[in-house]
Design a protein around this motif. Sequence first.
Motif, mmCIF file in Angstrom:
data_model
loop_
_atom_site.group_PDB
_atom_site.id
_atom_site.type_symbol
_atom_site.label_atom_id
_atom_site.label_comp_id
_atom_site.label_asym_id
_atom_site.label_seq_id
_atom_site.Cartn_x
_atom_site.Cartn_y
_atom_site.Cartn_z
ATOM 1 N N ALA A 115 -5.469 5.843 -4.224
ATOM 2 C CA ALA A 115 -5.995 4.495 -4.038
ATOM 3 C C ALA A 115 -6.986 4.244 -5.167
ATOM 4 O O ALA A 115 -7.796 5.118 -5.484
ATOM 5 C CB ALA A 115 -6.677 4.360 -2.685
ATOM 6 N N GLU A 116 -6.892 3.049 -5.768
ATOM 7 C CA GLU A 116 -7.761 2.721 -6.901
ATOM 8 C C GLU A 116 -8.396 1.355 -6.692
ATOM 9 O O GLU A 116 -7.789 0.464 -6.101
ATOM 10 C CB GLU A 116 -6.953 2.674 -8.204
ATOM 11 C CG GLU A 116 -6.326 3.976 -8.601
ATOM 12 C CD GLU A 116 -5.465 3.848 -9.852
ATOM 13 O OE1 GLU A 116 -5.316 2.720 -10.383
ATOM 14 O OE2 GLU A 116 -4.927 4.885 -10.287
ATOM 15 N N LEU A 117 -9.579 1.218 -7.243
ATOM 16 C CA LEU A 117 -10.257 -0.064 -7.232
ATOM 17 C C LEU A 117 -9.714 -0.905 -8.380
ATOM 18 O O LEU A 117 -9.588 -0.427 -9.499
ATOM 19 C CB LEU A 117 -11.762 0.157 -7.399
ATOM 20 C CG LEU A 117 -12.695 -0.960 -6.999
ATOM 21 C CD1 LEU A 117 -12.464 -1.374 -5.554
ATOM 22 C CD2 LEU A 117 -14.134 -0.519 -7.178
ATOM 23 N N GLY A 118 -9.370 -2.147 -8.071
ATOM 24 C CA GLY A 118 -8.852 -3.050 -9.085
ATOM 25 C C GLY A 118 -9.888 -4.070 -9.500
ATOM 26 O O GLY A 118 -11.099 -3.832 -9.417
ATOM 27 N N ILE A 123 -17.014 -11.743 -4.791
ATOM 28 C CA ILE A 123 -17.366 -11.159 -3.493
ATOM 29 C C ILE A 123 -16.258 -10.278 -2.926
ATOM 30 O O ILE A 123 -16.445 -9.609 -1.932
ATOM 31 C CB ILE A 123 -17.744 -12.245 -2.458
ATOM 32 C CG1 ILE A 123 -16.581 -13.190 -2.211
ATOM 33 C CG2 ILE A 123 -18.984 -12.979 -2.887
ATOM 34 C CD1 ILE A 123 -16.800 -14.121 -1.035
ATOM 35 N N SER A 124 -15.094 -10.288 -3.539
ATOM 36 C CA SER A 124 -13.995 -9.450 -3.058
ATOM 37 C C SER A 124 -13.458 -8.615 -4.217
ATOM 38 O O SER A 124 -13.729 -8.885 -5.374
ATOM 39 C CB SER A 124 -12.890 -10.310 -2.442
ATOM 40 O OG SER A 124 -12.360 -11.194 -3.402
ATOM 41 N N GLN A 125 -12.699 -7.601 -3.862
ATOM 42 C CA GLN A 125 -12.130 -6.718 -4.865
ATOM 43 C C GLN A 125 -10.697 -6.381 -4.498
ATOM 44 O O GLN A 125 -10.321 -6.392 -3.337
ATOM 45 C CB GLN A 125 -12.926 -5.411 -4.947
ATOM 46 C CG GLN A 125 -14.321 -5.609 -5.487
ATOM 47 C CD GLN A 125 -15.115 -4.333 -5.426
ATOM 48 O OE1 GLN A 125 -15.165 -3.678 -4.400
ATOM 49 N NE2 GLN A 125 -15.730 -3.973 -6.539
ATOM 50 N N ARG A 126 -9.945 -6.052 -5.522
ATOM 51 C CA ARG A 126 -8.586 -5.578 -5.281
ATOM 52 C C ARG A 126 -8.613 -4.069 -5.067
ATOM 53 O O ARG A 126 -9.296 -3.332 -5.762
ATOM 54 C CB ARG A 126 -7.693 -5.912 -6.470
ATOM 55 C CG ARG A 126 -7.445 -7.385 -6.593
ATOM 56 C CD ARG A 126 -6.466 -7.685 -7.687
ATOM 57 N NE ARG A 126 -6.438 -9.125 -7.909
ATOM 58 C CZ ARG A 126 -5.998 -9.690 -8.998
ATOM 59 N NH1 ARG A 126 -5.519 -8.961 -9.987
ATOM 60 N NH2 ARG A 126 -6.002 -11.005 -9.117
ATOM 61 N N VAL A 127 -7.855 -3.647 -4.070
ATOM 62 C CA VAL A 127 -7.645 -2.235 -3.789
ATOM 63 C C VAL A 127 -6.159 -1.986 -3.980
ATOM 64 O O VAL A 127 -5.329 -2.655 -3.358
ATOM 65 C CB VAL A 127 -8.088 -1.875 -2.353
ATOM 66 C CG1 VAL A 127 -7.659 -0.478 -1.983
ATOM 67 C CG2 VAL A 127 -9.590 -2.034 -2.214
ATOM 68 N N LYS A 128 -5.835 -1.038 -4.852
ATOM 69 C CA LYS A 128 -4.435 -0.723 -5.150
ATOM 70 C C LYS A 128 -4.070 0.584 -4.465
ATOM 71 O O LYS A 128 -4.738 1.600 -4.656
ATOM 72 C CB LYS A 128 -4.230 -0.604 -6.655
ATOM 73 C CG LYS A 128 -4.513 -1.888 -7.403
ATOM 74 C CD LYS A 128 -4.329 -1.682 -8.886
ATOM 75 C CE LYS A 128 -4.585 -2.980 -9.629
ATOM 76 N NZ LYS A 128 -4.216 -2.852 -11.037
ATOM 77 N N ILE A 129 -3.009 0.534 -3.674
ATOM 78 C CA ILE A 129 -2.508 1.705 -2.967
ATOM 79 C C ILE A 129 -1.197 2.117 -3.632
ATOM 80 O O ILE A 129 -0.280 1.302 -3.752
ATOM 81 C CB ILE A 129 -2.244 1.398 -1.467
ATOM 82 C CG1 ILE A 129 -3.461 0.730 -0.806
ATOM 83 C CG2 ILE A 129 -1.795 2.658 -0.738
ATOM 84 C CD1 ILE A 129 -4.702 1.576 -0.787
ATOM 85 N N PHE A 130 -1.112 3.365 -4.058
ATOM 86 C CA PHE A 130 0.098 3.889 -4.686
ATOM 87 C C PHE A 130 0.712 4.926 -3.763
ATOM 88 O O PHE A 130 0.025 5.844 -3.315
ATOM 89 C CB PHE A 130 -0.228 4.536 -6.036
ATOM 90 C CG PHE A 130 -0.740 3.567 -7.059
ATOM 91 C CD1 PHE A 130 0.138 2.935 -7.923
ATOM 92 C CD2 PHE A 130 -2.090 3.286 -7.147
ATOM 93 C CE1 PHE A 130 -0.332 2.037 -8.869
ATOM 94 C CE2 PHE A 130 -2.577 2.388 -8.087
ATOM 95 C CZ PHE A 130 -1.688 1.757 -8.958
ATOM 96 N N ASP A 131 2.017 4.763 -3.491
ATOM 97 C CA ASP A 131 2.687 5.755 -2.646
ATOM 98 C C ASP A 131 3.202 6.907 -3.510
ATOM 99 O O ASP A 131 3.018 6.913 -4.728
ATOM 100 C CB ASP A 131 3.789 5.112 -1.790
ATOM 101 C CG ASP A 131 4.985 4.602 -2.585
ATOM 102 O OD1 ASP A 131 5.169 4.988 -3.763
ATOM 103 O OD2 ASP A 131 5.750 3.802 -2.017
ATOM 104 N N VAL A 132 3.832 7.881 -2.881
ATOM 105 C CA VAL A 132 4.291 9.074 -3.598
ATOM 106 C C VAL A 132 5.383 8.771 -4.624
ATOM 107 O O VAL A 132 5.611 9.557 -5.535
ATOM 108 C CB VAL A 132 4.752 10.185 -2.622
ATOM 109 C CG1 VAL A 132 3.570 10.723 -1.835
ATOM 110 C CG2 VAL A 132 5.856 9.694 -1.708
#
Length: 159
Positions: A115-118, A123-132
Motif C-alpha cells: 500500500a502506498e500513499l499517492g 484535505i484528502s489523499q490517495r491511497v494505492k493498494i497493489f495486489d500480488v
Amino acid sequence: MVKAFNCPNCAAVFDPKQINCEYCGSYIITSEAKQITYDYNEFKLTNRKIFFHEIEMNTNEFPIRSGLANMYYSATKSDGGRLLLTNQRLIFCAHALNINPNLFWELSLKEVNRAELGLNLLISQRVKIFDVKDNETTFVVYGGKSWIDEIQHALHKMG
C-alpha cells in the motif's frame, strides 16, 4: 437524525446509535464519521456476530479502521462510499447515491502486495493498494498516512 433499520442477523429493528442488537447481541458497526479506528480489544473476546453495515465479518475477523472513501478511476470518475480495513481484508461499499450503488470491492490481506500513499489533495489523499499481481486500486480518503500505517500494521501481523 439517524433512523432505525433492521439487524442483518435477526431482522429486528435496530437503532444505529447503539452498537449491539438488543435481541440477538450482534455487533452492528455503523458510522457517519469521516474516519474511525476501532478498539481491537472490544471485539476479540466475543462470540457474537460482527457486521459492518450489512457485511458479516468472517470468523476471527475484526474491524480496524473505516472511513469515507472514493474509489478513484480517473479525474472525472469515482464512486463514493466507505472503506473498511479488517485484520483479514479491505472492503469498499459504494453508497446509494452513486451510478454504481451496488458496487462492492474486497481484497484479502493475503492478496495485498503493498500500500502506498499517492497524491495529496489538500484535505484528502490517495491511497494505492497493489495486489500480488500488481493490479492497482486507488482510493481517495481522509487521513491517508493513517490508512497506510494501519494497513502496513495489519499486513505485518499476518505475515
